[in-house]
Design an enzyme around this catalytic site. Structure first.
Site, PDB file in Angstrom:
ATOM      1  N   GLU A  34      -9.370   0.090   2.702  1.00 41.87           N
ATOM      2  CA  GLU A  34     -10.437   0.078   1.707  1.00 41.87           C
ATOM      3  C   GLU A  34     -11.301  -1.145   2.028  1.00 41.87           C
ATOM      4  O   GLU A  34     -10.764  -2.249   2.188  1.00 41.87           O
ATOM      5  CB  GLU A  34      -9.838  -0.052   0.301  1.00 41.87           C
ATOM      6  CG  GLU A  34     -10.923   0.017  -0.742  1.00 41.87           C
ATOM      7  CD  GLU A  34     -10.440  -0.167  -2.168  1.00 41.87           C
ATOM      8  OE1 GLU A  34      -9.219  -0.277  -2.395  1.00 41.87           O
ATOM      9  OE2 GLU A  34     -11.303  -0.213  -3.054  1.00 41.87           O
ATOM     10  N   ARG A 259       6.151  -2.368   4.223  1.00 44.51           N
ATOM     11  CA  ARG A 259       5.010  -3.235   4.466  1.00 44.51           C
ATOM     12  C   ARG A 259       5.499  -4.575   4.998  1.00 44.51           C
ATOM     13  O   ARG A 259       6.656  -4.949   4.836  1.00 44.51           O
ATOM     14  CB  ARG A 259       4.192  -3.416   3.200  1.00 44.51           C
ATOM     15  CG  ARG A 259       4.903  -4.168   2.087  1.00 44.51           C
ATOM     16  CD  ARG A 259       4.140  -4.121   0.781  1.00 44.51           C
ATOM     17  NE  ARG A 259       2.848  -4.758   0.878  1.00 44.51           N
ATOM     18  CZ  ARG A 259       1.689  -4.095   0.720  1.00 44.51           C
ATOM     19  NH1 ARG A 259       1.668  -2.827   0.461  1.00 44.51           N
ATOM     20  NH2 ARG A 259       0.547  -4.740   0.803  1.00 44.51           N
ATOM     21  N   LYS A 269      -5.398  -8.383  -0.124  1.00 45.64           N
ATOM     22  CA  LYS A 269      -6.829  -8.703  -0.062  1.00 45.64           C
ATOM     23  C   LYS A 269      -7.294  -9.289  -1.387  1.00 45.64           C
ATOM     24  O   LYS A 269      -8.095 -10.209  -1.422  1.00 45.64           O
ATOM     25  CB  LYS A 269      -7.636  -7.432   0.223  1.00 45.64           C
ATOM     26  CG  LYS A 269      -7.491  -6.899   1.634  1.00 45.64           C
ATOM     27  CD  LYS A 269      -8.566  -5.836   1.872  1.00 45.64           C
ATOM     28  CE  LYS A 269      -8.019  -4.563   2.461  1.00 45.64           C
ATOM     29  NZ  LYS A 269      -7.870  -3.475   1.513  1.00 45.64           N
TER      30      LYS A 269
HETATM   31  P1  ATP Z   1      -4.245  -4.988   0.028  1.00 46.48           P
HETATM   32  O1  ATP Z   1      -3.473  -5.023  -1.252  1.00 46.48           O
HETATM   33  O2  ATP Z   1      -4.045  -6.175   0.865  1.00 46.48           O
HETATM   34  O3  ATP Z   1      -5.686  -4.656  -0.190  1.00 46.48           O
HETATM   35  P2  ATP Z   1      -3.866  -2.300   0.653  1.00 46.48           P
HETATM   36  O4  ATP Z   1      -2.630  -1.556   1.037  1.00 46.48           O
HETATM   37  O5  ATP Z   1      -4.485  -2.010  -0.659  1.00 46.48           O
HETATM   38  O6  ATP Z   1      -3.577  -3.804   0.837  1.00 46.48           O
HETATM   39  P3  ATP Z   1      -5.693  -0.929   2.317  1.00 46.48           P
HETATM   40  O7  ATP Z   1      -7.009  -1.396   2.787  1.00 46.48           O
HETATM   41  O8  ATP Z   1      -5.642   0.177   1.369  1.00 46.48           O
HETATM   42  O9  ATP Z   1      -4.962  -2.188   1.741  1.00 46.48           O
HETATM   43  O10 ATP Z   1      -4.710  -0.654   3.527  1.00 46.48           O
HETATM   44  C1  ATP Z   1      -5.021  -0.039   4.733  1.00 46.48           C
HETATM   45  C2  ATP Z   1      -3.727   0.288   5.413  1.00 46.48           C
HETATM   46  O11 ATP Z   1      -3.003  -0.887   5.705  1.00 46.48           O
HETATM   47  C3  ATP Z   1      -2.842   1.139   4.505  1.00 46.48           C
HETATM   48  O12 ATP Z   1      -2.346   2.224   5.240  1.00 46.48           O
HETATM   49  C4  ATP Z   1      -1.763   0.189   4.076  1.00 46.48           C
HETATM   50  O13 ATP Z   1      -0.565   0.864   3.867  1.00 46.48           O
HETATM   51  C5  ATP Z   1      -1.680  -0.786   5.252  1.00 46.48           C
HETATM   52  N1  ATP Z   1      -1.182  -2.090   4.807  1.00 46.48           N
HETATM   53  C6  ATP Z   1      -1.707  -2.880   3.856  1.00 46.48           C
HETATM   54  N2  ATP Z   1      -0.959  -3.993   3.689  1.00 46.48           N
HETATM   55  C7  ATP Z   1       0.084  -3.898   4.552  1.00 46.48           C
HETATM   56  C8  ATP Z   1       1.210  -4.722   4.867  1.00 46.48           C
HETATM   57  N3  ATP Z   1       1.430  -5.871   4.229  1.00 46.48           N
HETATM   58  N4  ATP Z   1       2.056  -4.293   5.827  1.00 46.48           N
HETATM   59  C9  ATP Z   1       1.835  -3.146   6.472  1.00 46.48           C
HETATM   60  N5  ATP Z   1       0.800  -2.329   6.233  1.00 46.48           N
HETATM   61  C10 ATP Z   1      -0.073  -2.679   5.289  1.00 46.48           C
HETATM   62 MG    MG Z   2      -5.902  -1.777  -1.875  1.00 45.88          MG
END
Ligand code: ATP
Ligand code: MG
Length: 550
Positions: A34, A259, A269
């Protein structure tokens, strides 16, 4: 750390089985961020996994922006994410935006309404939460659940045209309010939002929810293996429901992995944005940030991050990785690549009283003792040099082998010197040492007359070039494993130390991101923002040694 220290990859096994059995002909994966912030090291794990899964079997990977939440998303993030993925050396097959599918998603929602599988609900978010039930008790059906198809079509169309206020209505799936899986208790599919979207502007007043949008995005792109983190395991039945009931021609499958969590590291983020907004750091690419942009600016290499991601592997249960593991990989990567040079961070002047005034000699120094291919250079040596303040002690403890009155040490690449006299200022602080050198002991001359126990580094005082060094410690200190919501209470006040010192003369014209190993200090990289021609600024990437073993 299940699976963390091996290269086991259960998802790869599934991919191989699917290819072998003919269930899939071409593997298509996607990395679906995102655009609501900069990518962090956790995303790097997901990027490596998705791209390498496909790469290994001649498949494809899409970079897809999951831009369904206009209030938080921004073009700046779209740009930075592309830059980061490219920098990690991955090339996507298609650049996709969920927002490009808004029309198709809307049509599928209409299809659900027509099939009697979705309805417009006027309950508030709070009322819905209260009626949702719990793990042990069923939920209550919404009073709007039995609206007619025509009424739902009409209301949904008017939601789309922007007639209703944010939060006043939602579109919900009609599944089962008594399902043991809470995600199937009539989940919300669409919400009203009058925000301006970074790509579609004000065209839409409704936006799809993740659980509805994501499976459709995957299906539209023909993704075969949709990899996500473990929190989504319970969402999988809904994922499958959406793909099936929306009658998507492609049938993607969701697989979940653990994760990445890392000690002393905030991995979200949203939280990292707080550090930026509250100016705890000077931007998303502050070298203390665990963002890819921060790690890059700090001096991490793409190889080191990819090797780290491979080594931690893909596990099915959550764990916390020691941040020193990431450091290990950058040290390993820079070991043979970085030019080894001498830098003095906290200078103490040494005058070599028996060295002829006005004389300069140019000594041979190898650029990397472990990698002879990097060649040699000449470094100046004359009567006045700088050494590190803590390489001298007036009253040393036992087993101190560096300089103290009467002791002899080796100057790296040069001669033995002996400390003859200590000069202090009025406050008693040591400001200068007077030493004698022994011309017989020149480095490389084969001198075997006597041995010294200590070797110290130095730079010639008249050729030394002033430089800034930025030393880092973790931004967050947490005694326990992982850092939680209260991370702002765990900020390390000593996370940045700025020091003015000296480098070898040859380093005055370094380029951004050039990497060096400064003897006995660590690996450093030239800061791309703060360094200017004639005023080099070096970021500490990582210290030289650690007790950490993998
Ligand atoms: P954040 O909370 O940091 O925004 P998110 O999962 O909401 O993380 P996205 O932008 O939706 O962030 O994630 C893009 C991809 O990265 C998704 O497939 C998510 O599962 C993966 N991802 C995010 N954080 C991690 C992590 N700590 N370890 C492994 N994969 C991750
Ligand atoms: Mg997110």
């Amino acid at each position: 750390m299940e699976g963390a220290l091996s290269n086991s990859n259960f998802i790869k096994n599934i991919v191989m089985d699917d290819l072998e059995s003919g269930k899939v002909r071409e593997v298509i994966t996607r990395f679906p961020p995102e655009p609501n912030g900069y990518l962090h090291i956790g995303h790097a794990k997901s990027i490596c996994l998705n791209f390498e899964l496909a790469q290994d079997v001649g498949g494809k990977t899409n970079l897809r922006f999951d831009d369904t939440n206009p209030t938080k998303e921004d073009e700046e993030y779209v740009k930075s994410i592309q830059e980061d993925v490219r920098w990690l050396c991955f090339a996507w097959d298609n650049l996709c935006f969920a927002s490009d599918y808004f029309d198709q998603m809307y049509e599928r929602a209409v299809l659900l309404i027509k099939k009697g599988l979705a309805y417009v609900c006027d309950l508030s978010a709070e009322e819905m939460r209260q009626m949702r039930g719990t793990l042990t008790s069923p939920g209550k059906e919404s009073p709007y659940r039995n609206r007619s198809v025509d009424e739902n079509l009409d209301l949904f169309d008017r939601m789309k045209s922007g007639e209703f206020a944010d939060g006043s209505k939602v579109l919900r799936a009609k599944i089962d309010m008594a399902s043991p899986n809470l995600n199937l208790r009539d989940p919300v599919l669409y919400r009203i939002s009058h925000a301006t979207h970074h790509r579609t502007g004000n065209v839409w007043a409704i936006y799809p929810m993740y659980d509805f949008a994501h499976p459709l995005e995957d299906a539209i792109e023909g993704v075969t293996h949709s990899v996500c983190t473990l929190e989504f395991e319970d969402h999988r039945p809904l994922y499958d429901w959406v793909v099936e009931q929306c009658e998507m021609p492609n049938r993607p499958r969701q697989y979940e992995f653990a994760r990445l969590n890392m000690t002393n590291t905030v991995m979200s983020k949203r939280k990292l944005k707080l550090l930026v907004d509250q100016q705890v750091v000077d931007g998303w690419d502050d070298p203390r940030m665990p963002t890819i942009a921060g790690l890059r600016r700090r001096g991490y290499t793409p190889e080191s991050i990819r090797n780290f991601a491979r080594e931690i592997g893909v596990a099915k249960s959550n764990s916390v990785v020691d941040e020193r593991m990431l450091e290990y990989f950058v040290r390993e990567d820079l070991k043979l690549k970085a030019l080894r040079s001498m830098a003095i961070l906290r200078p103490l002047k040494v005058v070599i009283t028996n060295y002829p005034e006005g004389q300069v000699e140019w000594l041979d120094a190898e650029n990397n003792a472990e990698n002879p291919e990097m060649g040699t250079r000449k470094i100046p040596f004359s009567r006045e040099i700088y050494i590190e303040q803590d390489d001298f002690m007036e009253s040393p403890p036992p087993k101190y082998f560096r300089l103290f009155p009467g002791n002899e040490v080796r100057l790296k690449h040069a001669y033995f010197i002996r400390c003859e006299e200590v000069i202090k200022d009025d406050s008693g602080r040591v400001v200068e040492l007077r030493c004698m050198y022994d011309p017989e002991t020149k480095s490389g001359s084969g001198f075997t007359g006597r041995k010294v126990k200590g070797t110290i580094h130095w730079v010639d005082a008249s050729f030394a070039y002033p430089a800034e060094f930025r030393l880092y410690e973790p931004l967050i200190n947490d005694d326990e494993e992982g850092v939680d919501e209260d991370f702002l209470a765990h900020l390390n006040p000593q996370s940045l130390e700025v020091i003015q010192g000296y480098v070898e003369n040859g380093l005055k014209d370094v380029a951004a991101m050039d990497k060096f190993q400064f003897f006995r200090h660590g690996y450093f990289s030239v800061d791309p923002k703060l360094s200017t021609p004639g005023k080099p600024v070096f970021n500490l990437v990582v210290s030289l040694k650690s007790s950490f073993q993998i």
